[in-house]
Scaffold this motif. Structure first.
Motif, PDB file in Angstrom:
ATOM      1  N   LYS A 112      46.875  37.309  46.949  1.00 45.87           N
ATOM      2  CA  LYS A 112      48.035  36.861  46.172  1.00 45.87           C
ATOM      3  C   LYS A 112      48.134  37.640  44.860  1.00 45.87           C
ATOM      4  CE  LYS A 112      49.935  32.789  43.824  1.00 45.87           C
ATOM      5  NZ  LYS A 112      49.722  31.354  43.518  1.00 45.87           N
ATOM      6  N   GLY A 113      47.009  37.760  44.154  1.00 44.08           N
ATOM      7  CA  GLY A 113      46.988  38.498  42.894  1.00 44.08           C
ATOM      8  C   GLY A 113      47.340  39.959  43.080  1.00 44.08           C
ATOM      9  N   MET A 114      46.815  40.554  44.147  1.00 40.45           N
ATOM     10  CA  MET A 114      47.096  41.960  44.424  1.00 40.45           C
ATOM     11  C   MET A 114      48.578  42.166  44.719  1.00 40.45           C
ATOM     12  SD  MET A 114      45.650  44.824  44.379  1.00 40.45           S
ATOM     13  CE  MET A 114      46.601  46.316  44.519  1.00 40.45           C
TER      14      MET A 114
ATOM     15  N   MET B 257      44.926  33.924  41.546  1.00 39.13           N
ATOM     16  CA  MET B 257      45.119  35.366  41.330  1.00 39.13           C
ATOM     17  C   MET B 257      43.817  36.159  41.388  1.00 39.13           C
ATOM     18  SD  MET B 257      48.297  35.630  40.950  1.00 39.13           S
ATOM     19  CE  MET B 257      49.627  34.499  40.702  1.00 39.13           C
ATOM     20  N   VAL B 258      42.726  35.540  40.945  1.00 38.71           N
ATOM     21  CA  VAL B 258      41.428  36.230  40.931  1.00 38.71           C
ATOM     22  C   VAL B 258      40.383  35.332  41.564  1.00 38.71           C
ATOM     23  CG1 VAL B 258      42.017  37.510  38.824  1.00 38.71           C
ATOM     24  CG2 VAL B 258      40.649  35.419  38.656  1.00 38.71           C
ATOM     25  N   GLN B 259      39.261  35.951  41.910  1.00 37.93           N
ATOM     26  CA  GLN B 259      38.136  35.194  42.462  1.00 37.93           C
ATOM     27  C   GLN B 259      36.838  35.698  41.851  1.00 37.93           C
ATOM     28  OE1 GLN B 259      38.491  35.846  46.637  1.00 37.93           O
ATOM     29  NE2 GLN B 259      38.116  38.034  46.509  1.00 37.93           N
ATOM     30  N   ARG B 260      35.898  34.806  41.780  1.00 35.08           N
ATOM     31  CA  ARG B 260      34.558  35.140  41.286  1.00 35.08           C
ATOM     32  C   ARG B 260      33.646  35.359  42.487  1.00 35.08           C
ATOM     33  NH1 ARG B 260      33.742  31.776  35.964  1.00 35.08           N
ATOM     34  NH2 ARG B 260      35.863  31.031  35.685  1.00 35.08           N
ATOM     35  N   CYS B 261      32.799  36.358  42.399  1.00 39.30           N
ATOM     36  CA  CYS B 261      31.822  36.642  43.454  1.00 39.30           C
ATOM     37  C   CYS B 261      30.468  36.851  42.789  1.00 39.30           C
ATOM     38  CB  CYS B 261      32.197  37.913  44.214  1.00 39.30           C
ATOM     39  SG  CYS B 261      33.833  37.856  44.944  1.00 39.30           S
ATOM     40  N   PRO B 262      29.391  36.464  43.457  1.00 46.70           N
ATOM     41  CA  PRO B 262      28.063  36.710  42.879  1.00 46.70           C
ATOM     42  C   PRO B 262      27.808  38.212  42.737  1.00 46.70           C
ATOM     43  CG  PRO B 262      27.919  35.344  44.874  1.00 46.70           C
ATOM     44  CD  PRO B 262      29.330  35.798  44.751  1.00 46.70           C
TER      45      PRO B 262
END
Length: 132
Positions: A105-107, A85-90
């Motif tokens: 998918k989360g959106m 559902m979410v992702q981590r980005c620097p």
């Protein structure tokens, strides 16, 4: 000396407002569960997309929005990340932190949930939204 109390109608209005909030929260919790999410996951996703002027947030910002501890927020982010559902980005501006955003998918799930929430708020006569 006798203490003065607030007028009865004030208690009635406060009680009714609290009832409407609780009824909406119950609706929201059930809607999230119907999409395979916990209510907390839904709140996290909504907090990300609802963050002013951007579609990402730091874990610290999300913890504040959700009123949970930073540690609990990181755990929630991890669970949502495992579900895709979410992702981590620097964070290029601050290498000590990361940015959390929604996946496609989360959106998609948040969009479905938000549409039924808007409909519920309109039905209840609580808010009027413009979709633009």
């Amino acid at each position: 000396m006798e203490q003065e109390h607030l007028p009865k109608h004030i208690y009635e209005q406060l009680a009714f407002f609290r009832y409407r909030i609780r009824k909406f929260i119950r609706f929201s919790e059930e809607a999230a569960r119907s999409k395979g999410l916990t209510p907390q996951s839904h709140q996290l996703m909504l907090s990300i997309m609802g963050f002013p002027e951007r579609n990402y947030a730091t874990p610290k910002e999300l913890a504040e929005r959700l009123q949970i501890t930073p540690h609990a927020c990181v755990e929630l982010i991890q669970r949502c990340e495992e579900q895709g559902m979410v992702q981590r980005c620097p964070n290029r501006q601050d290498r000590r932190s990361i940015l959390i955003s929604l996946t496609e998918k989360g959106m998609g799930i948040l969009e479905e949930l938000s549409e039924i929430h808007v409909d519920e708020l309109k039905r209840a006569g609580l808010l009027v939204f413009d979709k633009e």
